[in-house]
Write a protein that holds these residues in place. Structure first.
Motif, PDB file in Angstrom:
ATOM      1  N   UNK A 176       0.812  -1.214   0.000  1.00 27.90           N
ATOM      2  CA  UNK A 176       0.000   0.000   0.000  1.00 27.90           C
ATOM      3  C   UNK A 176       0.849   1.269   0.000  1.00 27.90           C
ATOM      4  N   UNK A 177       1.938   1.283   0.763  1.00 24.17           N
ATOM      5  CA  UNK A 177       2.785   2.473   0.827  1.00 24.17           C
ATOM      6  C   UNK A 177       3.386   2.805  -0.538  1.00 24.17           C
ATOM      7  N   UNK A 178       3.725   1.768  -1.315  1.00 24.08           N
ATOM      8  CA  UNK A 178       4.296   2.000  -2.636  1.00 24.08           C
ATOM      9  C   UNK A 178       3.231   2.487  -3.621  1.00 24.08           C
TER      10      UNK A 178
ATOM     11  N   UNK B 179      -6.364  -1.370  -6.103  1.00 22.58           N
ATOM     12  CA  UNK B 179      -7.362  -0.552  -6.797  1.00 22.58           C
ATOM     13  C   UNK B 179      -7.965   0.474  -5.842  1.00 22.58           C
ATOM     14  N   UNK B 180      -8.324   0.021  -4.657  1.00 20.39           N
ATOM     15  CA  UNK B 180      -8.885   0.938  -3.654  1.00 20.39           C
ATOM     16  C   UNK B 180      -7.940   2.102  -3.380  1.00 20.39           C
ATOM     17  N   UNK B 181      -6.672   1.802  -3.148  1.00 22.48           N
ATOM     18  CA  UNK B 181      -5.704   2.844  -2.788  1.00 22.48           C
ATOM     19  C   UNK B 181      -5.456   3.797  -3.953  1.00 22.48           C
ATOM     20  N   UNK B 182      -5.310   3.262  -5.155  1.00 21.09           N
ATOM     21  CA  UNK B 182      -5.112   4.107  -6.328  1.00 21.09           C
ATOM     22  C   UNK B 182      -6.276   5.076  -6.509  1.00 21.09           C
ATOM     23  N   UNK B 183      -7.485   4.562  -6.382  1.00 18.45           N
ATOM     24  CA  UNK B 183      -8.665   5.419  -6.558  1.00 18.45           C
ATOM     25  C   UNK B 183      -8.772   6.441  -5.429  1.00 18.45           C
TER      26      UNK B 183
END
Length: 262
Positions: A69-71, A120-124
């Protein structure tokens, strides 16, 4: 046709090869400022130069492991720091481990969830504030025809990609008022490394050649052939464009007629 996205900032994840690379290329051809992503800087540099030599537009790159997630957060932060905003987000990732129920252990489920759903969640989540502020955004998630029709030997894909569909449909209702359109494409059998991996597995299980397995994949759809990454990329480019201004919340099969539902 002018898709109306010249100079838009477009991030395409997992784009050093296959579906992501073809998508990055067509968006660059349309005049977008494209950022590609993968895990290896040297490979990304080569791909960026390759696409740029064809499209005559500079292509940028940033390495990131989508399972971390951090990346993923750092990837979007790089785009914002470089360009100040983001207009187009195409989410893509390597598919989760193939296999049937007894082939998959609990760690495979967790790894698949992080890579397929949480990325996908984090990108959005990181991109939406900028799209909302500028009252324009396009998000396209590359999923699989398995969200319409389960595929043998792809238990994790059949299960986890449904979460992406649910997320996208919910967000399309919430953010369409800001001219942010969120859709999914659902590729069928397309000539990628992922398809070769699946063919290798089925070849061993069925004791037939890999070429025979690949040929059999094409027989499942009405066009009697497998698709190309460029055919999927063309559909994605349209959904990212001004021409798709009244389309949101859909999951579009790009599968040569593989899905037989209405």
């Amino acid at each position: 046709m002018d898709l109306g996205i010249k100079n838009k900032i477009a991030l395409v994840t997992a784009s050093s090869k296959g579906l992501g690379k073809a998508t990055a290329k067509i968006l660059s051809e349309e005049g977008c400022k494209v950022i590609i992503n993968g895990r290896n800087d040297n490979t990304l540099k080569e791909v960026a130069e390759e696409i740029s030599s064809i499209t005559k537009n500079e292509v940028f790159y940033k390495s990131a492991n989508l399972s971390e997630q951090s990346e993923v957060e750092s990837l979007v932060e790089f785009v914002i720091k470089t360009f100040g905003t983001i207009h187009i987000l195409v989410t893509n990732s390597g598919g989760p481990k193939p296999g049937n129920f007894n082939d998959i252990n609990s760690n495979d489920w967790y790894d698949g969830f992080d890579n397929t759903v949480m990325s996908v969640y984090t990108l959005i989540k990181k991109s939406l504030p900028y799209m909302k502020n500028q009252q324009w955004g396009r998000i396209v998630n590359i999923t699989s025809i398995s969200v319409k029709q389960p595929l043998d030997g792809l238990l994790l894909s059949n299960s986890l990609r449904m979460s992406v569909i649910g997320l996208a449909k919910s967000l399309s209702n919430e953010f369409s008022q800001y001219n942010i359109l969120i859709n999914n494409v659902c590729p069928g059998y397309i000539a990628t490394d992922r398809l070769l991996e699946l063919a290798e597995k089925q070849s061993k299980e069925k004791n037939i050649s890999k070429d025979e397995v690949i040929e059999s994949f094409g027989k499942f759809n009405s066009m009697k052939r497998i698709g190309t990454p460029e055919e999927l990329a063309s559909a994605i480019a349209f959904l990212c464009s001004e021409k798709a201004s009244y389309i949101t919340g859909i999951s579009l099969p790009v599968d040569g007629g593989r899905y037989q539902g209405y």
